[in-house]
Design a protein around this motif. Structure first.
Motif, PDB file in Angstrom:
ATOM      1  N   GLU A 115      39.358  57.207  12.620  1.00  0.00           N
ATOM      2  CA  GLU A 115      38.062  57.926  12.660  1.00  0.00           C
ATOM      3  C   GLU A 115      36.553  57.909  11.722  1.00  0.00           C
ATOM      4  OE1 GLU A 115      40.947  62.071  11.752  1.00  0.00           O
ATOM      5  OE2 GLU A 115      40.738  61.368  10.045  1.00  0.00           O
ATOM      6  N   LEU A 116      37.756  57.166  10.858  1.00  0.00           N
ATOM      7  CA  LEU A 116      35.897  56.168   9.790  1.00  0.00           C
ATOM      8  C   LEU A 116      35.450  55.266  10.978  1.00  0.00           C
ATOM      9  CD1 LEU A 116      36.664  55.344   6.290  1.00  0.00           C
ATOM     10  CD2 LEU A 116      35.003  57.212   7.172  1.00  0.00           C
ATOM     11  N   GLY A 117      36.283  54.775  11.603  1.00  0.00           N
ATOM     12  CA  GLY A 117      35.454  53.778  12.958  1.00  0.00           C
ATOM     13  C   GLY A 117      34.610  54.135  13.965  1.00  0.00           C
ATOM     14  N   THR A 118      35.133  55.190  14.446  1.00  0.00           N
ATOM     15  CA  THR A 118      34.430  56.291  15.381  1.00  0.00           C
ATOM     16  C   THR A 118      32.996  56.569  14.556  1.00  0.00           C
ATOM     17  OG1 THR A 118      36.490  56.601  16.227  1.00  0.00           O
ATOM     18  CG2 THR A 118      34.560  58.478  16.874  1.00  0.00           C
ATOM     19  N   GLN A 170      24.375  75.490  10.546  1.00  0.00           N
ATOM     20  CA  GLN A 170      24.645  75.669  11.445  1.00  0.00           C
ATOM     21  C   GLN A 170      25.892  74.971  12.212  1.00  0.00           C
ATOM     22  OE1 GLN A 170      21.649  75.920  14.386  1.00  0.00           O
ATOM     23  NE2 GLN A 170      22.775  77.320  15.773  1.00  0.00           N
ATOM     24  N   ILE A 171      26.728  75.422  12.444  1.00  0.00           N
ATOM     25  CA  ILE A 171      27.749  74.559  12.505  1.00  0.00           C
ATOM     26  C   ILE A 171      27.021  73.986  14.537  1.00  0.00           C
ATOM     27  CG2 ILE A 171      30.160  74.418  13.312  1.00  0.00           C
ATOM     28  CD1 ILE A 171      31.250  76.220  11.444  1.00  0.00           C
ATOM     29  N   LEU A 172      26.969  72.621  14.713  1.00  0.00           N
ATOM     30  CA  LEU A 172      26.545  72.737  15.971  1.00  0.00           C
ATOM     31  C   LEU A 172      27.298  72.446  17.033  1.00  0.00           C
ATOM     32  CD1 LEU A 172      24.021  69.694  14.366  1.00  0.00           C
ATOM     33  CD2 LEU A 172      23.578  72.155  15.560  1.00  0.00           C
ATOM     34  N   LYS A 173      28.851  71.766  16.719  1.00  0.00           N
ATOM     35  CA  LYS A 173      30.104  71.746  17.282  1.00  0.00           C
ATOM     36  C   LYS A 173      31.569  71.305  16.658  1.00  0.00           C
ATOM     37  CE  LYS A 173      31.258  70.157  21.237  1.00  0.00           C
ATOM     38  NZ  LYS A 173      31.270  70.590  22.704  1.00  0.00           N
ATOM     39  N   ARG A 174      32.027  72.159  16.926  1.00  0.00           N
ATOM     40  CA  ARG A 174      34.296  71.924  15.950  1.00  0.00           C
ATOM     41  C   ARG A 174      34.467  72.010  17.545  1.00  0.00           C
ATOM     42  NH1 ARG A 174      36.003  74.038  11.686  1.00  0.00           N
ATOM     43  NH2 ARG A 174      33.444  74.573  11.254  1.00  0.00           N
ATOM     44  N   GLY A 175      35.376  70.962  17.014  1.00  0.00           N
ATOM     45  CA  GLY A 175      36.601  71.107  18.207  1.00  0.00           C
ATOM     46  C   GLY A 175      37.828  70.164  17.189  1.00  0.00           C
ATOM     47  N   HIS A 176      38.762  69.494  18.291  1.00  0.00           N
ATOM     48  CA  HIS A 176      40.233  69.074  17.790  1.00  0.00           C
ATOM     49  C   HIS A 176      40.256  67.498  17.537  1.00  0.00           C
ATOM     50  CE1 HIS A 176      42.649  73.286  18.232  1.00  0.00           C
ATOM     51  NE2 HIS A 176      41.825  73.565  18.769  1.00  0.00           N
ATOM     52  N   ASP A 177      39.017  67.125  18.686  1.00  0.00           N
ATOM     53  CA  ASP A 177      38.843  66.100  18.893  1.00  0.00           C
ATOM     54  C   ASP A 177      37.664  64.887  18.454  1.00  0.00           C
ATOM     55  OD1 ASP A 177      39.496  63.474  20.347  1.00  0.00           O
ATOM     56  OD2 ASP A 177      38.240  63.607  21.757  1.00  0.00           O
ATOM     57  N   LEU A 178      38.139  64.218  17.510  1.00  0.00           N
ATOM     58  CA  LEU A 178      36.514  63.758  16.591  1.00  0.00           C
ATOM     59  C   LEU A 178      35.135  63.089  17.681  1.00  0.00           C
ATOM     60  CD1 LEU A 178      35.313  63.361  14.074  1.00  0.00           C
ATOM     61  CD2 LEU A 178      35.950  60.305  13.973  1.00  0.00           C
ATOM     62  N   ARG A 179      35.828  62.364  18.939  1.00  0.00           N
ATOM     63  CA  ARG A 179      34.675  62.117  19.711  1.00  0.00           C
ATOM     64  C   ARG A 179      33.857  63.229  20.279  1.00  0.00           C
ATOM     65  NH1 ARG A 179      35.698  56.237  20.118  1.00  0.00           N
ATOM     66  NH2 ARG A 179      38.092  55.596  19.617  1.00  0.00           N
ATOM     67  N   THR A 180      34.617  64.218  20.882  1.00  0.00           N
ATOM     68  CA  THR A 180      33.962  65.081  21.627  1.00  0.00           C
ATOM     69  C   THR A 180      33.223  65.512  20.546  1.00  0.00           C
ATOM     70  OG1 THR A 180      35.800  65.021  22.940  1.00  0.00           O
ATOM     71  CG2 THR A 180      34.665  67.109  22.921  1.00  0.00           C
TER      72      THR A 180
END
Length: 114
Positions: free
Chosen positions: A24-27, A90-100
């Protein structure tokens, strides 16, 4: 009967904190490096708390963060544990995949390079 020696730094459940793993840190740092090279970002900070890990991104050192990338494992089965939050909260994006989730910030990189 064997007696185990006491550990110098015992870990209690209250001491556990949420953290980003190496992948995750690398991404996150790959995106951060590209934005620094484009001149958009200049500094970052990381916070590891009991229920959330936060990677804060700054344009300058002594100001409020432009963006916060948060990891909240308790939301894994709901909206997703990753979120990108803007300066205004404000939440700009939320999801299950960090890259997405980070794609919302990559779009800003494309605009910065043009």
């Amino acid at each position: 009967m064997t007696v185990q020696p006491p550990t110098p730094f015992p870990q209690s459940p209250a001491d556990e904190r949420v953290a980003f793993d190496r992948g995750e840190l690398g991404t996150i740092l790959t995106l951060y490096g590209r934005m620094v090279a484009a001149g958009e970002w200049r500094d970052y900070a990381m916070s590891f708390l009991k229920d959330v890990a936060v990677f804060s991104i700054f344009r300058r050192t002594a100001e409020h963060p432009l963006y916060r990338i948060e990891k909240r494992p308790k939301l894994r089965n709901r909206q997703g544990m990753y979120a990108v939050i803007g300066m205004d909260g404000q939440i700009l994006k939320r999801g299950h995949d960090l890259r997405t989730v980070l794609r919302v910030l990559e779009r800003k990189l494309i605009r910065a390079v043009e």
